[in-house]
Design a protein around this motif. Structure first.
Motif, short mmCIF file in Angstrom:
data_model
loop_
_atom_site.label_atom_id
_atom_site.label_comp_id
_atom_site.label_asym_id
_atom_site.label_seq_id
_atom_site.Cartn_x
_atom_site.Cartn_y
_atom_site.Cartn_z
N ALA A 149 -22.70 1.84 -30.39
CA ALA A 149 -21.52 2.70 -30.38
C ALA A 149 -21.63 3.80 -29.33
CB ALA A 149 -21.35 3.32 -31.77
N TRP A 151 -20.32 7.88 -27.95
CA TRP A 151 -20.41 9.21 -28.57
C TRP A 151 -19.05 9.88 -28.77
CZ3 TRP A 151 -17.94 12.10 -25.08
CH2 TRP A 151 -18.03 11.74 -23.73
N LYS A 175 -26.75 1.07 -33.71
CA LYS A 175 -27.36 2.07 -32.83
C LYS A 175 -26.28 3.02 -32.34
CE LYS A 175 -28.37 2.72 -28.60
NZ LYS A 175 -28.11 4.18 -28.59
N GLU A 178 -27.05 8.14 -28.10
CA GLU A 178 -28.13 9.14 -28.17
C GLU A 178 -27.59 10.56 -28.30
OE1 GLU A 178 -27.70 6.79 -25.97
OE2 GLU A 178 -27.62 7.53 -23.91
N PHE A 227 -20.09 -4.18 -29.17
CA PHE A 227 -20.45 -3.05 -28.31
C PHE A 227 -19.21 -2.26 -27.92
CE2 PHE A 227 -20.57 -1.35 -23.99
CZ PHE A 227 -21.64 -0.47 -24.09
N GLY A 229 -18.43 0.96 -25.22
CA GLY A 229 -19.01 1.89 -24.25
C GLY A 229 -18.42 1.63 -22.88
N GLU A 230 -19.16 2.03 -21.86
CA GLU A 230 -18.65 1.90 -20.49
C GLU A 230 -18.64 0.44 -20.04
OE1 GLU A 230 -20.86 4.31 -17.83
OE2 GLU A 230 -20.14 6.18 -18.72
N THR A 233 -21.98 -0.76 -18.71
CA THR A 233 -22.94 -1.07 -19.78
C THR A 233 -22.55 -2.38 -20.45
OG1 THR A 233 -23.02 1.33 -20.16
CG2 THR A 233 -24.15 -0.06 -21.74
N LEU A 252 -14.39 -1.63 -23.96
CA LEU A 252 -14.93 -0.90 -22.80
C LEU A 252 -13.99 0.21 -22.34
CD1 LEU A 252 -16.37 -4.08 -21.01
CD2 LEU A 252 -17.49 -2.59 -22.68
N GLY A 253 -14.14 0.58 -21.08
CA GLY A 253 -13.43 1.75 -20.57
C GLY A 253 -11.95 1.51 -20.35
N CYS A 285 -11.21 6.53 -24.70
CA CYS A 285 -11.04 5.33 -23.88
C CYS A 285 -9.57 5.05 -23.64
CB CYS A 285 -11.70 4.14 -24.57
SG CYS A 285 -11.16 3.94 -26.27
N GLU A 379 -12.30 5.90 -14.26
CA GLU A 379 -12.22 6.54 -15.58
C GLU A 379 -13.00 7.86 -15.53
OE1 GLU A 379 -14.52 4.89 -18.89
OE2 GLU A 379 -12.78 5.19 -20.18
P1 NAD Z 1 -22.29 4.06 -22.63
O1 NAD Z 1 -21.94 2.71 -22.13
O2 NAD Z 1 -23.07 4.97 -21.76
O3 NAD Z 1 -23.12 3.97 -23.98
C1 NAD Z 1 -22.61 3.32 -25.13
C2 NAD Z 1 -23.76 2.90 -26.01
O4 NAD Z 1 -24.51 1.89 -25.36
C3 NAD Z 1 -24.75 4.01 -26.35
O5 NAD Z 1 -25.16 3.85 -27.69
C4 NAD Z 1 -25.90 3.72 -25.40
O6 NAD Z 1 -27.14 4.20 -25.84
C5 NAD Z 1 -25.87 2.21 -25.36
N1 NAD Z 1 -26.46 1.58 -24.17
C6 NAD Z 1 -26.48 2.06 -22.90
N2 NAD Z 1 -27.07 1.16 -22.09
C7 NAD Z 1 -27.42 0.09 -22.84
C8 NAD Z 1 -28.04 -1.15 -22.58
N3 NAD Z 1 -28.45 -1.49 -21.35
N4 NAD Z 1 -28.24 -2.01 -23.61
C9 NAD Z 1 -27.82 -1.68 -24.85
N5 NAD Z 1 -27.23 -0.52 -25.16
C10 NAD Z 1 -27.02 0.36 -24.18
O7 NAD Z 1 -20.91 4.72 -23.06
P2 NAD Z 1 -20.65 6.19 -23.59
O8 NAD Z 1 -20.80 7.15 -22.45
O9 NAD Z 1 -21.44 6.43 -24.83
O10 NAD Z 1 -19.11 6.09 -24.04
C11 NAD Z 1 -18.06 6.30 -23.18
C12 NAD Z 1 -17.47 4.98 -22.73
O11 NAD Z 1 -17.07 4.22 -23.86
C13 NAD Z 1 -16.21 5.16 -21.89
O12 NAD Z 1 -16.22 4.25 -20.82
C14 NAD Z 1 -15.11 4.78 -22.88
O13 NAD Z 1 -13.91 4.36 -22.29
C15 NAD Z 1 -15.75 3.72 -23.67
N6 NAD Z 1 -15.08 3.57 -24.97
C16 NAD Z 1 -14.33 2.44 -25.19
C17 NAD Z 1 -13.65 2.28 -26.41
C18 NAD Z 1 -12.83 1.06 -26.69
O14 NAD Z 1 -12.46 0.87 -27.84
N7 NAD Z 1 -12.52 0.24 -25.72
C19 NAD Z 1 -13.75 3.27 -27.38
C20 NAD Z 1 -14.51 4.41 -27.11
C21 NAD Z 1 -15.18 4.54 -25.90
#
Ligand code: NAD
Length: 481
Positions: A149, A151, A175, A178, A227, A229-230, A233, A252-253, A285, A379
């Motif tokens: 997830a 943050w 997870k 952080e 997953f 996140g970005e 990632t 994702l983003g 996002c 983004e």
């Molecule tokens: P991030 O990708 O940096 O991290 C997300 C999670 O992935 C964290 O828990 C991190 O520790 C983990 N992570 C990082 N590298 C990894 C790897 N190599 N293997 C496994 N896990 C890994 O994203 P962030 O900065 O925490 O969140 C912001 C991003 O999330 C923005 O791009 C946002 O648009 C996106 N987001 C998308 C949605 C959606 O529903 N589409 C919702 C919320 C946030």
């Protein structure tokens, strides 16, 4: 200082090597908690616990009603401890406490209630065949689910992943990011209190690359990875999962477009557009960070939008009157500040906004950004919006679709045919018409292009978190008398 451990196999535990890291409160800019720093061995321990709970424990073998009762109990506990959970997210990442209390906590409880009920009431297919057979579908739990997830909406997005996975009988390793360990830890503790058997929901704290997160995505004993996140990632997670052919769901983003037509209800369009890009300090996002306004109302809209942005109370997120807190961390603040400072060099005019106290960026409105400006194309994940005028519907749709992302879009119009026409033409996983962020959890949620792979929600979550099975049965003719 508060200590935040892992929750593995029903126990609150330190990392195997005892390592810890600090969580920083972005308003005070000082550490407020020490957190267990998980590594590959802690990830392995959590997957082992989840694997055992799935292979030999009661959870996947319970009926939907019994599992549902436990998940409802967990939702009750989330509501009862809402104040503690809201404060955890606010302290970890600076979200205004009023938002955490009014939205994140109730939506988290709702995630659990909805998926518990959805699984219990879900129907499969029965396919009568004209060969003397019939086929029907079953939805077997997939097994061990890893949920990773971000943050920005910690508890809300964690429960969005964990709830359907658990409701369909899986065992989970979560997870959290952080930057936001606290609410996930409370969730793990409450799960034990609600009666989830040991190993059914494990929470591993720590970082992603070359750490606990990456180890979880590389473990061949894992059956699903969900997953959020970005996009970058997401690619790394996808590559790791491919080695084991583990199915992944990637949220994702985004770089959401928001189209305001000249027949829109102006007051409503301004109110929602403010929320779409400045709520949660733009760390959303789904943010409507590219705003296109039809030329006839451009100045009237921009004046009202700017006034509303300037009226947002920025400051201490623990103060209930605050609407815009600091950005989540110093690194993120610096990233967003660089976007704003670089905008003028990209041809943009800053209508309002800029750096505030500490790690606050005030609601920032830009006009005149060039076609290739980074503020327009990338983004930013902060309270920054690029505003442009358009003349025709076709021009607006083409501009909205001119992005590799495709998570969501918004449109404001009082013209019914235009609303349907434009919603159909927008390349996005979700289109909100005359509103923003309203969700029905039965609807598909996910993104097009760089915004993701797959959909979750309702039956889409069922598809992902189960192994749909076809059972074909022969009906033998009655023996002749
Ligand atoms: P991030 O990708 O940096 O991290 C997300 C999670 O992935 C964290 O828990 C991190 O520790 C983990 N992570 C990082 N590298 C990894 C790897 N190599 N293997 C496994 N896990 C890994 O994203 P962030 O900065 O925490 O969140 C912001 C991003 O999330 C923005 O791009 C946002 O648009 C996106 N987001 C998308 C949605 C959606 O529903 N589409 C919702 C919320 C946030």
């Amino acid at each position: 200082m508060t200590f935040i451990p892992h929750v593995i196999d029903g126990e609150e535990v330190e990392s195997l090597d005892g390592a810890r890291f600090e969580s920083v409160d972005p308003w005070t800019r000082a550490p407020w908690a020490e957190v267990a720093l998980g590594d590959a061995r802690d990830a392995e321990r959590a997957v082992t616990a989840a694997r055992r709970a799935f292979d030999t424990g009661p959870w996947p073998r319970m009926g939907y009603a019994e599992r549902g009762k436990i998940l409802h109990r967990l939702a009750d506990l989330i509501e009862a401890r809402g104040g503690e959970l809201a404060l955890a997210d606010t302290t970890d990442m600076g979200k205004p406490i009023s938002d955490a209390t009014a939205m994140d906590v109730p939506r988290s409880a709702h995630n659990l209630r909805f998926f518990a009920d959805h699984a219990r009431m879900s129907v499969g297919d029965l396919l009568p065949m004209d060969t003397g057979h019939h086929a029907y579908t079953r939805f077997e739990p997939a097994g061990v689910v890893v949920a990773i997830a971000p943050w920005n909406f910690p508890l809300m997005l964690e429960t969005w992943k964990v709830a359907p996975a658990l409701a369909w009988g899986n065992c989970v390793v979560l997870k959290p990011a952080e930057d936001t360990p606290a609410s996930a830890h409370i969730l793990g503790r409450l799960a034990n209190e609600a009666g989830l058997p040991p190993g059914v929901l494990n929470v591993v704290q720590g970082y992603g690359p070359e750490s606990a997160g990456q180890a979880l995505t590389e473990d061949a004993r894992v059956d699903r990875i969900t997953f959020t996140g970005e996009s970058g990632t997401g690619r790394a997670v996808s590559r790791a999962a491919a080695a084991n052919l583990t199915p992944v769901s990637l949220e994702l983003g985004g770089k959401g477009a928001n189209l305001v037509f000249d027949d829109a209800d102006l007051e409503r369009a301004v109110r929602w557009s403010i929320q779409a890009v400045f709520s949660n300090a733009g760390q959303v996002c789904l943010a409507g960070s590219r705003l296109f306004v039809q030329r006839g109302i451009f100045h009237a809209f921009l004046d009202a939008f700017t006034a509303a942005a300037d009226a947002m109370v920025a400051g201490d997120p623990k103060d209930p009157s605050t609407k815009l807190g600091p950005l989540s961390s110093e690194a993120h603040f610096n990233k967003v500040r660089e976007y704003v400072e670089g905008a003028v060099g990209e041809g943009a005019t800053i209508v309002t906004g800029g750096v505030g106290d500490g790690w606050v960026i005030r609601p920032t409105i830009l006009t005149g950004a060039s076609a290739t400006a980074r503020v327009r194309c990338e983004e930013i994940f902060g309270p920054v919006v690029v505003v442009d005028a358009f003349d025709s519907e076709d021009e607006a749709v083409a501009a909205a679709n001119n992005t590799p992302y495709g998570l969501n879009a918004m449109l404001f119009t009082e013209n019914l045919s235009r609303a349907h026409r434009v919603a159909a033409a927008l390349r996005a996983g979700t289109v909100w018409t005359n509103c923003f962020f309203i969700r029905d959890l039965r609807a598909p949620f996910g993104g097009v292009g760089d915004s993701g792979v797959g959909r979750e929600g309702g039956n889409f979550s069922r598809e992902f978190f189960t192994e749909p099975k076809a059972v074909v049965m022969e009906i033998t003719p009655a023996p002749r008398a």
